[in-house]
Design a protein around this motif. Structure first.
Motif, PDB file in Angstrom:
ATOM      1  N   ARG A   1       0.834  -1.205   0.000  1.00 39.45           N
ATOM      2  CA  ARG A   1       0.000   0.000   0.000  1.00 39.45           C
ATOM      3  C   ARG A   1       0.871   1.259   0.000  1.00 39.45           C
ATOM      4  O   ARG A   1       0.604   2.202  -0.740  1.00 39.45           O
ATOM      5  N   ALA A   2       1.903   1.284   0.816  1.00 39.50           N
ATOM      6  CA  ALA A   2       2.793   2.447   0.874  1.00 39.50           C
ATOM      7  C   ALA A   2       3.492   2.662  -0.466  1.00 39.50           C
ATOM      8  O   ALA A   2       3.646   3.800  -0.908  1.00 39.50           O
TER       9      ALA A   2
ATOM     10  N   VAL B   1       4.239   5.894  -5.374  1.00 39.13           N
ATOM     11  CA  VAL B   1       4.247   6.042  -6.824  1.00 39.13           C
ATOM     12  C   VAL B   1       3.162   7.032  -7.254  1.00 39.13           C
ATOM     13  O   VAL B   1       3.402   7.912  -8.087  1.00 39.13           O
ATOM     14  N   SER B   2       1.999   6.941  -6.653  1.00 36.29           N
ATOM     15  CA  SER B   2       0.876   7.809  -7.025  1.00 36.29           C
ATOM     16  C   SER B   2       1.158   9.280  -6.776  1.00 36.29           C
ATOM     17  O   SER B   2       0.814  10.131  -7.594  1.00 36.29           O
ATOM     18  N   ILE B   3       1.753   9.576  -5.627  1.00 37.38           N
ATOM     19  CA  ILE B   3       1.984  10.987  -5.296  1.00 37.38           C
ATOM     20  C   ILE B   3       3.422  11.426  -5.578  1.00 37.38           C
ATOM     21  O   ILE B   3       3.779  12.570  -5.314  1.00 37.38           O
ATOM     22  N   GLN B   4       4.223  10.496  -6.072  1.00 36.20           N
ATOM     23  CA  GLN B   4       5.631  10.763  -6.381  1.00 36.20           C
ATOM     24  C   GLN B   4       6.365  11.321  -5.160  1.00 36.20           C
ATOM     25  O   GLN B   4       6.937  12.411  -5.180  1.00 36.20           O
ATOM     26  N   HIS B   5       6.322  10.531  -4.115  1.00 41.18           N
ATOM     27  CA  HIS B   5       6.975  10.920  -2.867  1.00 41.18           C
ATOM     28  C   HIS B   5       7.656   9.681  -2.276  1.00 41.18           C
ATOM     29  O   HIS B   5       7.476   8.571  -2.754  1.00 41.18           O
TER      30      HIS B   5
ATOM     31  N   ASP C   1       7.934   8.170   3.908  1.00 41.59           N
ATOM     32  CA  ASP C   1       6.811   8.983   4.370  1.00 41.59           C
ATOM     33  C   ASP C   1       5.483   8.284   4.131  1.00 41.59           C
ATOM     34  O   ASP C   1       4.563   8.373   4.950  1.00 41.59           O
ATOM     35  N   CYS C   2       5.379   7.600   3.027  1.00 39.91           N
ATOM     36  CA  CYS C   2       4.125   6.925   2.698  1.00 39.91           C
ATOM     37  C   CYS C   2       3.836   5.745   3.620  1.00 39.91           C
ATOM     38  O   CYS C   2       2.679   5.332   3.758  1.00 39.91           O
TER      39      CYS C   2
ATOM     40  N   VAL D   1      -0.120  14.846  -0.931  1.00 36.37           N
ATOM     41  CA  VAL D   1      -1.192  13.942  -0.491  1.00 36.37           C
ATOM     42  C   VAL D   1      -2.548  14.596  -0.723  1.00 36.37           C
ATOM     43  O   VAL D   1      -3.464  13.981  -1.281  1.00 36.37           O
ATOM     44  N   VAL D   2      -2.687  15.843  -0.318  1.00 34.05           N
ATOM     45  CA  VAL D   2      -3.969  16.546  -0.467  1.00 34.05           C
ATOM     46  C   VAL D   2      -4.317  16.732  -1.940  1.00 34.05           C
ATOM     47  O   VAL D   2      -5.473  16.522  -2.341  1.00 34.05           O
TER      48      VAL D   2
END
Length: 89
Positions: free
Chosen positions: A29-30, A35-39, A43-44, A68-69
């Motif tokens: 999940r992390a 990958v989705s938020i490119q971070h 942190d994820c 994230v937001v």
């Protein structure tokens, strides 16, 4: 003094107030979040933990918070450390 710290540490891990979550149960999940938020995955992992516990991660990392937001899907799982802004539904 170090003995007191060590005793506090031992007490915490022997109490029922601490729940340990194996990182292996959060990794997929992390990773998807990262990958989705490119971070960062690091942190994820906090974000995935908050989601798993139906809670929120509190952060002072503006870049992380904004990503994230802006993504939207995970925004219910994060709050800003000071004066939390409203999070769009």
């Amino acid at each position: 003094m170090p003995e007191k710290g060590w005793q506090s540490y031992q007490d915490l891990f022997q109490s029922d107030t601490l729940e340990l979550i194996p990182i292996s149960t959060l990794m997929e999940r992390a990773f998807t979040m990262a990958v989705s938020i490119q971070h960062s995955l690091y942190d994820c992992l906090y974000l995935a933990t908050a989601e798993r516990l139906h809670s929120v991660a509190v952060t002072a990392d503006r870049k992380f918070f904004d990503r994230v937001v802006q993504h939207g899907e995970y925004s219910a799982s994060i709050r800003w450390v000071e004066n939390p802004p409203e999070i769009p539904a």
